[in-house]
Design an enzyme around this catalytic site. Structure first.
Site, PDB file in Angstrom:
ATOM      1  N   LYS A 140       0.863  -1.188   0.000  1.00 16.46           N
ATOM      2  CA  LYS A 140       0.000   0.000   0.000  1.00 16.46           C
ATOM      3  C   LYS A 140       0.895   1.232   0.000  1.00 16.46           C
ATOM      4  CE  LYS A 140      -4.434   0.596   2.195  1.00 16.46           C
ATOM      5  NZ  LYS A 140      -5.105   0.477   3.492  1.00 16.46           N
TER       6      LYS A 140
HETATM    7  C1  E4P Z   1      -8.343   1.378   3.420  1.00 11.86           C
HETATM    8  O1  E4P Z   1      -7.528   0.753   2.813  1.00 11.86           O
HETATM    9  C2  E4P Z   1      -8.135   2.008   4.722  1.00 11.86           C
HETATM   10  O2  E4P Z   1      -7.421   1.117   5.549  1.00 11.86           O
HETATM   11  C3  E4P Z   1      -9.420   2.280   5.440  1.00 11.86           C
HETATM   12  O3  E4P Z   1     -10.532   1.923   4.657  1.00 11.86           O
HETATM   13  C4  E4P Z   1      -9.523   3.627   6.055  1.00 11.86           C
HETATM   14  O4  E4P Z   1     -10.781   3.734   6.670  1.00 11.86           O
HETATM   15  P1  E4P Z   1     -11.121   4.862   7.753  1.00 11.86           P
HETATM   16  O5  E4P Z   1     -11.421   6.117   7.019  1.00 11.86           O
HETATM   17  O6  E4P Z   1     -12.337   4.319   8.448  1.00 11.86           O
HETATM   18  O7  E4P Z   1      -9.941   4.973   8.662  1.00 11.86           O
END
Ligand code: E4P
Length: 218
Positions: free
Chosen positions: A87
């Site tokens: 990521k």
């Molecule tokens: C996605 O890859 C992220 O880990 C995640 O969806 C972030 O979500 P949040 O906005 O609830 O922290």
């Protein structure tokens, strides 16, 4: 539509994996930090355990900011297991890292995407996945799911192979809309996964069947 679980919590992942409903996992530094505190395990050990529970893609995020360090960190993460997806945050250096990792055959998930243009750049850089954060857009008064529609149209216009992961999912409506739009994947928190099973008429139906059955078998 594939469903990924958006968590690093090993208990949640184990429980969801038993139902065989989960196609992959996404983590991020906040989720990893929470699991490190909860278990006392190191981050690599947590990721290793996740890869033993789920056979699909497991996104692990780099915390480095510059190109060289991001690429080195990505290579180390990839050594944990072949299914690890790196990521990478949506930055200029991030997209250079995506390009480089792509050439090395390492899959990437471009994260923190909040506009269609960012998604276009990620796809052009060769990202395997792009993650628009719908919930965080809703939080600031935008319509997060509109962004997903825009990205799907753009990727379709130019036959990009990059898959769209609807991320920052807050509730079941996001999941339904993602599926109706034809998003490739929704990554959902454990709480939302549980909510997907629920309907008040299902609960009422179970009680009624149970009562009728007991009544006839007194
Ligand atoms: C996605 O890859 C992220 O880990 C995640 O969806 C972030 O979500 P949040 O906005 O609830 O922290």
């Amino acid at each position: 539509m594939k469903i990924f679980l958006d968590t690093a919590n090993l208990d949640e992942i184990k429980n969801a994996a038993e139902a065989n409903l989960i196609d992959g996992i996404t983590t991020n530094p906040s989720l990893m930090a929470r699991e490190i505190k909860r278990t006392g395990l190191e981050s690599d050990a947590i990721l290793k355990k996740i890869t033993e529970l789920v056979s699909g893609p497991i996104s692990a995020e780099v915390v480095s900011k510059n190109l060289t360090e991001m690429v080195e960190e990505a290579r180390k993460l990839k050594k944990i297991a072949p299914q690890i997806v790196i990521k990478i945050p949506m930055t200029f250096d991030g997209m250079k890292a995506v390009r480089r990792l792509n050439r090395e055959g390492i899959n990437t998930n471009v994260t923190l995407v909040f506009s269609a243009n960012q998604a276009l750049l990620a796809a052009k850089a060769g990202a395997t996945y792009v993650s628009p954060f719908v919930g965080r857009l809703d939080d600031i008064g935008n319509e997060g799911m509109n962004l997903v529609g825009e990205i799907l149209t753009i990727f379709d216009n130019y036959n990009f192979k990059t898959e769209v992961i609807v991320a920052s999912v807050r509730h079941p409506k996001h999941v339904k809309e993602a599926a109706l739009m034809g998003a490739h994947i929704a990554t959902i928190p454990y709480k939302t996964l549980n909510q997907l099973f629920k309907h008040c008429l299902t609960d009422q139906g179970i009680i009624k069947f149970d009562n009728d059955w007991k009544d006839a078998n007194k």
